[in-house]
Design an enzyme around this catalytic site. Structure first.
Site, PDB file in Angstrom:
ATOM      1  N   GLU A  35       0.799  -1.224   0.000  1.00  0.00           N
ATOM      2  CA  GLU A  35       0.000   0.000   0.000  1.00  0.00           C
ATOM      3  C   GLU A  35       0.831   1.272   0.000  1.00  0.00           C
ATOM      4  OE1 GLU A  35      -3.641   1.958   2.675  1.00  0.00           O
ATOM      5  OE2 GLU A  35      -3.013  -0.120   2.998  1.00  0.00           O
ATOM      6  N   ALA A  36       2.012   1.237   0.591  1.00  0.00           N
ATOM      7  CA  ALA A  36       2.827   2.443   0.682  1.00  0.00           C
ATOM      8  C   ALA A  36       3.397   2.881  -0.664  1.00  0.00           C
ATOM      9  CB  ALA A  36       3.965   2.244   1.676  1.00  0.00           C
TER      10      ALA A  36
END
Length: 256
Positions: free
Chosen positions: A53-54
């Site tokens: 997700e980052a």
């Protein structure tokens, strides 16, 4: 030959890893999803592509990250950008095959609540952190794998709040709501592995963990659980345990 001794966390990680096929794009979160993804990549699915997700895609992990924002997720990545790019160009584009999810409540159709407990979400008994990217993953991944603690209160007939949609009311209601693909395929819990009937999309018990019975799993579920086809969850192999313990998480960050 006797089966090796293993922990419940190891059993769940192995069960989740077995849901990943070679070559699939996997949206993995912190904890058990990372264990499962790294194990799959080092056993039966060496070409699976890990997305975090980052902002990284196609990570080649050498060490277990502490979170999706750990700099170690960038090793060997084909893309190291940001949350916007991952959600727009990978997830929104329909390129994610498997997304891992969790939450405070999961109902019989795989809808997840990670927002609030209580009939009125404006005045809840308990408030949680909310969706984050979970709703996007639930809507846009080709299928989702849910990991959950199995308690009766966590598996109600209907969640108090739909944070991340599963099969909604079952049947074709997900498609009718405009969600053209996706949906939960499996729920890996501390008691067993649940799947969904292809016609009704209602949850059923596929396997119960060693030491339990189908009836014991059903007793800790807040809705009538179909146990007709349940078998015992296959235990981890010696190779899977060795890779988990010695390669994936030798420092016991999540295995404990």
């Amino acid at each position: 030959m006797t089966n090796p001794i293993y922990s419940l966390t190891e059993l769940m990680a192995v069960a989740a890893a077995r849901e990943i096929a070679d070559g699939e794009v996997v949206f993995a979160g912190t904890g058990l999803p990372m264990l499962a993804s790294m194990l799959a990549q080092r056993t039966h699915a060496p070409r699976c592509c890990l997305v975090f997700e980052a902002g990284t895609a196609a990570s080649q992990l050498a060490h277990l990250p502490m979170s999706v924002g750990d700099p170690r997720v960038m090793r060997g990545a084909a893309m190291a950008a940001g949350l916007y790019e991952v959600f727009t160009y990978v997830l929104q584009a329909g390129r994610v095959d498997v997304g891992f999810l969790s939450g405070a409540q999961v109902d019989r159709f795989g809808n997840i609540n990670s927002t609030a407990i209580g009939a009125d979400p404006r005045h809840p008994r308990v408030r949680f952190s909310g969706s984050g990217g979970a709703c996007d993953i639930a809507c846009l991944a080709r299928r989702t794998v849910i990991i959950a603690l199995h308690e009766k209160r966590r598996f109600p007939e209907k969640v108090d709040y739909v944070t991340s949609p599963g099969w909604l009311q079952g049947g074709e209601t997900r498609r009718s709501a405009g969600l053209r693909w996706g949906g939960p395929s499996v729920v890996v819990t501390t008691r067993g592995v649940m799947r969904f009937r292809p016609d009704t999309h209602a949850m059923y018990l596929a396997s119960y963990h060693p030491g339990l019975t189908p009836q014991a799993v059903a007793a800790e579920t807040g809705f009538p659980l179909d146990i007709a086809d349940a078998v015992e969850t296959p235990p981890p192999t010696a190779e899977e345990l060795s890779i988990l313990r010695d390669v994936v998480d030798p420092e016991r960050v999540f295995l404990k």
